[in-house]
Design an enzyme around this catalytic site. Structure first.
Site, PDB file in Angstrom:
ATOM      1  N   LYS A  28       0.863  -1.187   0.000  1.00 24.42           N
ATOM      2  CA  LYS A  28       0.000   0.000   0.000  1.00 24.42           C
ATOM      3  C   LYS A  28       0.898   1.235   0.000  1.00 24.42           C
ATOM      4  O   LYS A  28       1.946   1.233   0.651  1.00 24.42           O
ATOM      5  CB  LYS A  28      -0.922   0.040   1.216  1.00 24.42           C
ATOM      6  CG  LYS A  28      -1.813   1.297   1.228  1.00 24.42           C
ATOM      7  CD  LYS A  28      -2.833   1.284   2.325  1.00 24.42           C
ATOM      8  CE  LYS A  28      -2.313   1.701   3.678  1.00 24.42           C
ATOM      9  NZ  LYS A  28      -1.723   3.080   3.725  1.00 24.42           N
ATOM     10  N   GLU A  77      -9.458   7.599   3.200  1.00 30.00           N
ATOM     11  CA  GLU A  77      -9.429   7.861   4.647  1.00 30.00           C
ATOM     12  C   GLU A  77      -9.950   9.263   4.966  1.00 30.00           C
ATOM     13  O   GLU A  77      -9.492  10.257   4.407  1.00 30.00           O
ATOM     14  CB  GLU A  77      -7.992   7.693   5.177  1.00 30.00           C
ATOM     15  CG  GLU A  77      -7.893   7.949   6.675  1.00 30.00           C
ATOM     16  CD  GLU A  77      -6.583   7.451   7.303  1.00 30.00           C
ATOM     17  OE1 GLU A  77      -5.762   6.827   6.603  1.00 30.00           O
ATOM     18  OE2 GLU A  77      -6.402   7.720   8.510  1.00 30.00           O
TER      19      GLU A  77
END
Ligand code: KIV
Length: 269
Positions: free
Chosen positions: A111, A179
């Site tokens: 990631k 996020e």
């Protein structure tokens, strides 16, 4: 074991569950519960390593935790987070750092906290066989620029995030973490992409949800407002540790069943 391709194909079909883990026993619990993806997040800096941000986390630290998580996992897809400055300015170093997570530690993907500077890198990594999960919105590695504020709250920044999401999908990312962004923006990005979105503080319309394990099980002494505690592991540990201390202080532990006696050593002096 779900592959990167399986996770990509879950978009719009099945809800993806993802939790972080940093050690083998926790990975085993998460894996046995049937969670689809385990992220060895650089949140290990805040949770396990005692730093007050993710910035000090090193490639060696992520590698070591990734190896432990892989050893504790049978089914879930393990994704290793690339820490601050291990990518983003030197492509060769970035490929080596990312490659190490797959080659030496057994992760299946990496990631990357994403931005304009990671589009080309995502393409390169994908081309050489290192699957990339992109990450937009609040990216804690940019704390010194952005703080920990909500992202995508103006029309301009929302447009920019959608463009970056599309660019990372086009570059080959197999999934996208969103996020701390408005739920309606996360919903729009999810509709616009063919790869799955996995939200944290991004509302219910993403293809999946991720939480930091310490927040989810109630281990930390603080958790963000968008998180939910599904347990009280900290309370349980505090009670167990107090019971241990009391039992040792009172002489109740160790009892006969925890000790052994050898007659042959009776006369040693
Ligand atoms: O490091 C981490 O744990 C993360 C998740 C919050 C997505 O990036």
């Amino acid at each position: 074991m779900p592959t990167v391709r399986d996770v990509r194909e879950m978009a719009g079909e099945e809800t993806i569950t993802m939790l972080t883990a940093y050690d083998a026993p926790t990975a085993e619990i998460v894996d046995e519960a049937g969670v689809d993806v385990i992220l060895v997040g650089d949140s290990v800096g805040n949770t396990a390593l005692g730093y007050d941000s993710t910035l000090p986390v090193t490639v060696d630290e992520i590698a070591s935790h990734t190896g432990a998580v892989v050893r504790g996992t049978e089914d879930a897809l393990v994704v290793a987070d690339l820490p601050f400055l291990s990518f983003g300015y030197d492509e060769t170093a970035a490929v080596e750092n990312a490659g190490r997570m797959l080659k030496e530690e057994g992760a299946s993907a990496v990631k990357i906290e994403s931005g304009e500077h990671t589009v080309e890198l995502t393409e390169t990594l994908t081309r050489v066989g290192i699957p990339v999960m992109a990450h937009l919105g609040l990216t804690p590695q940019h704390v010194n620029r952005e703080g920990y504020a909500r992202q995508g709250t103006t029309e301009e920044s929302a447009e920019e995030m959608l463009d970056l999401a599309r660019a990372h999908e086009d570059a080959g990312a197999f999934a996208l973490v969103l996020e701390h962004v408005p739920a309606n923006l996360a919903g729009t990005i999810t509709e616009e992409l063919t790869i799955p979105t996995i939200g944290i503080g991004a509302g219910p319309e993403t293809d999946g949800q991720v939480l930091v394990i310490d927040d989810a099980v109630g281990l930390g002494d603080w958790s963000p407002s968008f998180s939910k505690q599904f347990g009280d592991v900290r309370g349980e540990m505090e009670r167990a540790v107090s019971r241990f201390r009391d039992a040792v202080e009172s002489g109740e532990f160790p009892a006969d069943e925890h000790s052994h006696v050898e007659e042959t050593v009776d006369d040693v002096y």
